[in-house]
Enzyme design. Structure first.
Site, PDB file in Angstrom:
ATOM      1  N   PRO A 294     -50.005  53.236  53.391  1.00 35.53           N
ATOM      2  CA  PRO A 294     -48.641  53.457  52.885  1.00 35.53           C
ATOM      3  C   PRO A 294     -47.720  53.950  53.998  1.00 35.53           C
ATOM      4  O   PRO A 294     -48.062  54.863  54.743  1.00 35.53           O
ATOM      5  CB  PRO A 294     -48.833  54.531  51.810  1.00 35.53           C
ATOM      6  CG  PRO A 294     -50.269  54.455  51.432  1.00 35.53           C
ATOM      7  CD  PRO A 294     -50.997  54.047  52.667  1.00 35.53           C
ATOM      8  N   GLU A 295     -46.569  53.303  54.114  1.00 40.25           N
ATOM      9  CA  GLU A 295     -45.562  53.736  55.069  1.00 40.25           C
ATOM     10  C   GLU A 295     -44.398  54.344  54.299  1.00 40.25           C
ATOM     11  O   GLU A 295     -44.488  54.540  53.083  1.00 40.25           O
ATOM     12  CB  GLU A 295     -45.144  52.551  55.943  1.00 40.25           C
ATOM     13  CG  GLU A 295     -46.324  51.969  56.724  1.00 40.25           C
ATOM     14  CD  GLU A 295     -45.969  50.777  57.596  1.00 40.25           C
ATOM     15  OE1 GLU A 295     -44.784  50.636  57.973  1.00 40.25           O
ATOM     16  OE2 GLU A 295     -46.870  49.978  57.898  1.00 40.25           O
TER      17      GLU A 295
END
Length: 274
Positions: A2-3
């Site tokens: 996840p960014e």
């Protein structure tokens, strides 16, 4: 992993339910999930505390508590936060559970076991999480050509490596660095020191614009998040480069190329990115 856009989606989906929730107890099935302090101390310290909000800094989620402490969470590669009713079966790889008043539980599920929790007590200097070393957010007023040139303009590092450096810009990872560089028309392996003023300006605009675009596209409602178990993000239909090596360039049609920089895969167009 996840960014920033995915982490912001988690924050938006959960904050409404967590704001004002009182933690009755914390249960850790994997003691290594507590990075600071140790697992027993963390569980004791947050029992009885109330969550005031759920915020984000870069890829971190931060929950301020009513005693001035902050609970910081990093999902790393496979971490997920789930809000469940007490008594619902635990998913495999559930590493931590916050038992909330009202019959609900906040569960941290992480198959790869890289995610971590930190509790920073009121007034405690944060030398543990790495948040103090983060660069500005992509949409910060500071994120302009002058800032990027000052941060990276003398470096011979590849542009992609600079974008992945969280002390340069917070929240950009492997996925969105490819998208940013494609939008800016710059090769990922180009040395940062070779950019001219116009290219720095273009790159700064694309950092802000691309991250803002994908943050909006990733947003889901609390109900949608619950139904998918926090697994589903909405970036895939909008990705033009990431994971598409060999596919036609969306601009010129030439096959997209793939290279490896510092152990990270990078996809780019040999024609459109100079």
């Amino acid at each position: 992993m996840p960014e920033l856009p995915e982490v912001e989606s988690v924050r938006c989906a959960l904050e409404g339910d967590l704001r004002g929730a009182r933690i009755r107890a914390a249960q850790l099935s994997d003691m290594s999930v507590a990075a600071h302090p140790d697992a027993q101390a963390l569980c004791r310290a947050i029992a009885g505390r109330t969550i005031l909000a759920l915020r984000r800094r870069g890829k971190f989620l931060v929950a301020p508590l009513d005693d001035g402490a902050r609970l910081a969470i990093h999902l790393r590669m496979t971490g997920r936060l789930l809000l469940a009713c007490a008594g619902e079966p635990l998913e495999a790889h559930t590493r931590a559970t916050l038992v909330l008043e009202g019959g609900r539980e906040l569960r941290f599920v992480d198959a790869r076991r890289f995610g971590r929790l930190w509790l920073l007590r009121a007034g405690e200097t944060d030398v543990f999480t790495g948040m103090e070393r983060l660069g500005p957010e992509p949409d910060a007023a500071q994120m302009d050509a002058a800032y990027l040139r000052a941060a990276c303009g003398r470096s011979r590092r590849a542009l992609k490596t600079c974008l992945l450096d969280q002390s340069v810009v917070a929240g950009v990872g492997n996925i969105y660095s490819d998208e940013i560089l494609f939008e800016a028309g710059l090769r990922p392996d180009r040395p940062a020191c070779t950019l001219n003023d116009e290219e720095w300006a273009r790159l700064a605009r694309c950092v802000t614009g691309v991250m803002r675009f994908f943050t909006q596209k990733n947003l889901v409602t609390a109900e949608e998040y619950r139904k998918t178990g926090g697994r589903e993000y909405r970036n895939t239909p909008w990705l033009r480069l990431y994971g598409r090596a060999g596919a036609p360039c969306p601009r010129c049609g030439r096959p997209l190329a793939r290279i490896v920089l510092a152990g990270r895969s990078s996809v780019f167009c040999p024609d459109c990115q100079t």
